[in-house]
Write an enzyme that holds these catalytic residues in place. Structure first.
Site, PDB file in Angstrom:
ATOM      1  N   ASP A 171      49.296  40.221  28.974  1.00 45.51           N
ATOM      2  CA  ASP A 171      50.697  39.988  29.334  1.00 45.51           C
ATOM      3  C   ASP A 171      51.501  39.541  28.122  1.00 45.51           C
ATOM      4  OD1 ASP A 171      50.369  40.774  31.910  1.00 45.51           O
ATOM      5  OD2 ASP A 171      50.788  38.837  32.836  1.00 45.51           O
ATOM      6  N   LYS A 194      36.326  31.401  24.192  1.00 49.09           N
ATOM      7  CA  LYS A 194      36.487  29.968  23.922  1.00 49.09           C
ATOM      8  C   LYS A 194      35.107  29.332  23.791  1.00 49.09           C
ATOM      9  CE  LYS A 194      39.569  27.337  24.085  1.00 49.09           C
ATOM     10  NZ  LYS A 194      40.242  26.628  22.966  1.00 49.09           N
ATOM     11  N   TYR A 242      37.312  34.920  38.150  1.00 42.69           N
ATOM     12  CA  TYR A 242      37.959  35.489  39.335  1.00 42.69           C
ATOM     13  C   TYR A 242      36.956  35.847  40.435  1.00 42.69           C
ATOM     14  CZ  TYR A 242      42.196  35.997  36.493  1.00 42.69           C
ATOM     15  OH  TYR A 242      43.299  35.764  35.703  1.00 42.69           O
ATOM     16  N   ASP A 273      43.527  38.804  31.090  1.00 41.09           N
ATOM     17  CA  ASP A 273      44.703  38.780  31.952  1.00 41.09           C
ATOM     18  C   ASP A 273      45.886  38.168  31.206  1.00 41.09           C
ATOM     19  OD1 ASP A 273      46.380  38.878  34.111  1.00 41.09           O
ATOM     20  OD2 ASP A 273      45.160  37.622  35.419  1.00 41.09           O
ATOM     21  N   ASP A 279      42.918  30.953  22.368  1.00 44.05           N
ATOM     22  CA  ASP A 279      44.217  30.315  22.163  1.00 44.05           C
ATOM     23  C   ASP A 279      44.821  30.741  20.831  1.00 44.05           C
ATOM     24  OD1 ASP A 279      42.124  28.957  20.953  1.00 44.05           O
ATOM     25  OD2 ASP A 279      42.939  26.963  21.329  1.00 44.05           O
TER      26      ASP A 279
END
Length: 371
Positions: free
Chosen positions: A255, A194, A143, A251, A227
């Site tokens: 959620d 990852k 970001y 992020d 993942d």
């Protein structure tokens, strides 16, 4: 007791409505203390600030945020500002607050209140009693990495570029917060990245392991690819205690975790900076994780619980008022036990209440528990 200063930034959409609920709760604690335990000042942020000043947050408001003991933030954004320049979009105000206050640690709890286990999209037995904490690195990663641009390649082709960058110190400081928090909970940290496809993931795991070995060998540590972590949150969420991850994965995973509880309208968050070397106090911003919900703005139907619970996180993490934080959390649970529901957490066909009624139910529960 010391008087604490709070800067209130209601923002857009339902932000002002839920902030009004937070103000009522703050007023309850002031009345309980018999003095102004908290002083408040309000200002503009997001689209409302753009409408008034042409920017999403002014320099003057930033100075107030830097001076305050903590910031309470509502929500920003909406279709009204979709065509505003990228640097002035409502969300840019929140990003500047995070950057200028150096809020690198984002705490997002996912708690399933017993009365709401049926509201989750998962089976009741998977989420009943759920209590996990996702710790998201907030000021680095993709970001904020440079270059960040869209390049014109000619011949009608363009290239979008976002850069994922992490330095050792950024990973180390968020990791220490994760281990410290785990020691106050169930003593387990899951580090998620990852590393199989990203060099930042390789460095992330390396630094996490170094910090763990040097200073936190008593805390259980596991590594999980992001993942797979998303899948496991849906498959068996109660296996987790504290999950620590970078900005992007944090992020997304937070959620996912939020919906395990039944509604985004239920969950608060805290964004914290480093401890001041003299006072030990951290810069802090507290906000609900839901958005501005412009479709219901002004209707009085917004769920205020996430905003009220954000006040509870401020009590706990900024002011060390553990008893008061526990009391507020218990009041939220007690109010829900009575069956009062806003539309987002109500079973189909059930009677619902609005923002003011839900707030009143929590205040009544506070009165009852404190009597």
């Amino acid at each position: 007791m010391t008087t604490h200063s709070l800067l209130l930034l209601p923002g857009d959409g339902i932000g002002p409505e839920i902030m009004a609920s937070a103000v009522e709760v703050i007023g309850w604690f002031n009345k309980r203390a018999g003095k102004e335990l908290f002083t408040t000042e309000s200002d503009l942020v997001g689209g409302s600030c753009y409408d008034a000043h042409g920017v999403s947050i002014t320099d003057e408001t930033m100075q107030k945020a830097l001076a305050a003991d903590a910031v309470l933030f509502g929500a920003v954004g909406g279709e009204k500002w979709d065509n505003v320049g990228y640097e002035h979009r409502p969300e840019a105000g929140l990003l500047r607050l995070r950057k200028d206050l150096e809020l690198f640690a984002n705490l997002r709890p996912a708690i399933c209140y017993p009365a709401l286990a049926e509201a989750s999209s998962l089976k009741k037995e998977l989420v009943e009693g759920l209590d996990i904490l996702i710790l998201r690195e907030l000021t680095g990663g993709v970001y904020f990495g440079e270059p960040k641009e869209i390049r014109d390649l000619g011949n009608g082709q363009k290239r979008g570029i976002d850069t994922q960058v992490y330095d050792t110190f950024e990973i180390e400081r968020i990791t220490r917060v994760a281990f410290d928090l785990a020691r106050t909970r169930r003593n387990k940290v899951t580090s998620s990245e990852k590393r199989n496809v990203m060099k930042t993931g390789v460095l992330w795991r390396e630094v996490v392991e170094q910090v763990h070995k040097a200073d936190y060998p008593d805390v259980e540590l596991e590594h999980m690819l992001a993942d797979n972590c998303g899948m496991q949150l849906v498959r068996r969420p109660k296996q987790f205690d504290v999950i620590v991850c970078d900005n992007l994965f944090g992020d997304m995973l937070s959620d996912v975790a939020a919906m395990l509880t039944g509604s985004l309208g239920m969950l608060p968050s805290a964004s914290l900076g480093a401890p001041d070397p003299v006072t030990g106090r951290r810069k802090a911003l507290y906000e609900p994780v839901h958005g501005s919900a412009p479709d219901i703005a002004g209707t009085g139907r917004a769920n205020p619980i996430a905003m009220i619970a954000s006040v509870g996180m401020a009590l706990r993490y900024s002011f060390g008022m553990i008893e008061e934080a526990d009391l507020l959390e218990a009041a939220i649970s007690k109010a829900l036990d009575t069956g009062v529901r806003t539309g987002d957490i109500a079973p189909e066909g059930a009677e619902t209440v609005g923002t003011e009624e839900m707030t009143r139910a929590i205040l009544d529960a506070l009165d009852s528990l404190d009597s």
